[in-house]
Design a protein around this motif. Structure first.
Motif, short mmCIF file in Angstrom:
data_model
loop_
_atom_site.label_atom_id
_atom_site.label_comp_id
_atom_site.label_asym_id
_atom_site.label_seq_id
_atom_site.Cartn_x
_atom_site.Cartn_y
_atom_site.Cartn_z
N HIS A 238 73.27 51.65 61.08
CA HIS A 238 72.68 50.79 62.25
C HIS A 238 73.33 51.17 63.46
CE1 HIS A 238 75.93 47.71 62.52
NE2 HIS A 238 76.01 47.93 61.21
N GLY A 239 72.48 51.19 64.68
CA GLY A 239 73.17 51.24 65.99
C GLY A 239 73.46 49.83 66.63
N ASP A 240 74.35 49.40 65.92
CA ASP A 240 74.86 47.89 66.49
C ASP A 240 73.87 46.81 66.35
OD1 ASP A 240 76.87 46.18 67.42
OD2 ASP A 240 76.17 46.40 69.68
N CYS A 241 73.01 46.77 65.27
CA CYS A 241 72.31 45.57 64.78
C CYS A 241 72.69 45.01 63.35
CB CYS A 241 71.16 45.95 64.82
SG CYS A 241 70.48 47.61 64.23
N PRO A 242 73.69 44.68 63.14
CA PRO A 242 74.22 44.31 61.72
C PRO A 242 73.23 43.18 61.22
CG PRO A 242 75.77 43.39 63.53
CD PRO A 242 74.89 44.62 64.24
N GLU A 243 72.62 42.35 61.88
CA GLU A 243 71.69 41.22 61.56
C GLU A 243 70.77 42.03 60.83
OE1 GLU A 243 72.84 41.34 64.36
OE2 GLU A 243 74.15 39.82 64.70
N ASP A 244 69.99 43.09 61.41
CA ASP A 244 68.97 43.50 60.90
C ASP A 244 69.35 44.33 59.75
OD1 ASP A 244 67.25 42.68 62.89
OD2 ASP A 244 67.38 44.41 64.18
N ALA A 245 70.56 45.00 59.70
CA ALA A 245 71.04 45.66 58.23
C ALA A 245 71.04 44.76 57.04
CB ALA A 245 72.21 46.53 58.72
N LEU A 246 71.77 43.64 57.73
CA LEU A 246 71.68 42.60 56.38
C LEU A 246 70.40 42.13 55.88
CD1 LEU A 246 74.61 40.59 57.55
CD2 LEU A 246 74.74 42.17 55.59
N TYR A 247 69.27 41.90 57.00
CA TYR A 247 68.07 41.47 56.67
C TYR A 247 67.48 42.64 55.75
CZ TYR A 247 63.08 40.52 57.02
OH TYR A 247 61.74 40.34 57.01
N LEU A 248 67.70 43.82 56.11
CA LEU A 248 67.06 44.84 55.27
C LEU A 248 67.60 45.08 54.01
CD1 LEU A 248 65.36 47.40 54.86
CD2 LEU A 248 67.03 48.80 56.08
N LYS A 249 68.87 44.73 53.85
CA LYS A 249 69.52 44.46 52.44
C LYS A 249 69.09 43.64 51.63
CE LYS A 249 74.05 43.81 50.16
NZ LYS A 249 75.33 43.45 50.54
N GLU A 250 68.75 42.35 52.20
CA GLU A 250 68.23 41.21 51.49
C GLU A 250 66.72 41.42 51.16
OE1 GLU A 250 68.03 37.62 54.06
OE2 GLU A 250 70.10 37.59 54.36
N LEU A 251 66.11 42.14 51.96
CA LEU A 251 64.71 42.51 51.11
C LEU A 251 64.59 43.52 50.10
CD1 LEU A 251 62.68 43.40 54.61
CD2 LEU A 251 62.44 41.47 53.03
N ILE A 252 65.64 44.64 50.19
CA ILE A 252 65.92 45.39 49.14
C ILE A 252 66.23 44.50 47.63
CG2 ILE A 252 67.32 47.31 48.28
CD1 ILE A 252 67.31 48.38 51.11
#
Length: 288
Positions: A238-252
């Motif tokens: 991610h390009g400094d958007c850790p919350e979005d990365a964690l959201y994507l992980k949750e979806l997966i």
């Protein structure tokens, strides 16, 4: 003959992992605010500081790794008695691979029997990183050089890269979308979803309205295309958007649980072209 695997800084693996596994790294460079920096996994300039400055309007530029740099590192390990594998960033995105090939030829001419294999992964970011990581695990378990090279060549085009960006302007600068498309897309909150094809190029696949929808598309692509998810460590950069990365992980993990998820920043050399807010997902499928 003992084998050494060399990576480069576009692999976006965590710096601690590379240090712990004593992986030699070829560092790309970037020019930022009039100063040259090595892409050294956030040491010279933290990832957050880099993306903060880019958000404020700073425009970094990047450069390929030159032939001489590769000659030095290849020669070092050949003289130490190693067979060398260099796992390279996609040749479609940088001339660095071609420079490594030229350096390998020079060292082979200089040292009879020098064993150097330069591999074009056709991958980027943690796509390249997952290939490198698996190769290192094979080496730890005692695999021979030829086995590692064969595995990489047979599997690199199964490594899926799916990503979205927050701001189309950075892709416009790199020629990935037109200026008009970038302007209209920004006005309408349009988010592109792209992938890396078999040639290692960035290819727009679809567009959706809204960030959440674009992230869901990434998760849907994984659910549709991944093989043996329970056995896979997948990558999110991610390009400094850790919350979005964690959201994507949750979806997966909700829809298609995998063995583990490795999350890290997109480094400054790739981030200079993709921009803040880039979110990328990497996993093995039957094909890209």
């Amino acid at each position: 003959m003992k084998t050494i695997i060399i990576g480069d800084s576009c692999c976006d693996l965590p710096g601690d992992y590379l240090l712990e596994n004593q992986v030699p790294i070829v560092h790309y460079m970037y020019l930022f605010k009039g100063q040259e920096y090595f892409d050294d996994f956030g040491k010279s300039m933290s990832y957050r500081d880099f993306y903060h400055e880019v958000r404020l309007g700073e425009m970094p530029t990047t450069s390929q790794v030159n032939v001489h740099t590769f000659e030095e590192i290849f020669e070092k390990y050949i003289k130490e008695g190693y067979a060398v594998i260099y796992v390279s960033f996609s040749s479609a995105l940088s001339n660095t691979f071609a420079n490594a090939v030229m350096a390998g030829e020079t060292i082979r001419e200089k040292y009879a029997g020098a064993d150097i294999t330069v591999i074009d992964t056709k991958c980027a970011s943690l796509g390249e990183g997952l290939i490198l990581r698996h190769a290192l695990e094979m080496l730890k378990k005692g695999a021979k050089k030829e086995e590692i090279v064969t595995w990489i060549e047979e599997n690199k085009l199964k490594l899926n890269h799916w990503f979205t960006v927050e701001d189309l302007g950075h892709l416009k600068r790199g020629g990935r979308v037109s200026g008009t498309a970038a302007f209209v897309g920004t006005m309408l909150n349009i988010k592109p979803v792209l992938h890396v094809d078999n040639e290692g190029r960035l290819i727009p696949v679809t567009k959706v309205r809204g960030r959440k929808k674009s992230i869901k598309v990434l998760a849907d692509m994984l659910a549709e295309r991944i093989i043996n998810p329970q056995e896979q460590v997948v990558g999110i950069s991610h390009g400094d958007c850790p919350e979005d990365a964690l959201y994507l992980k949750e979806l997966i993990m909700e829809n298609c649980p995998v063995k583990d998820v490795l999350i890290n920043y997109v480094g400054p050399v790739i981030g200079a072209h993709s921009g803040p807010g880039t979110l990328a997902l990497f996993f093995f499928g039957r094909e890209r």
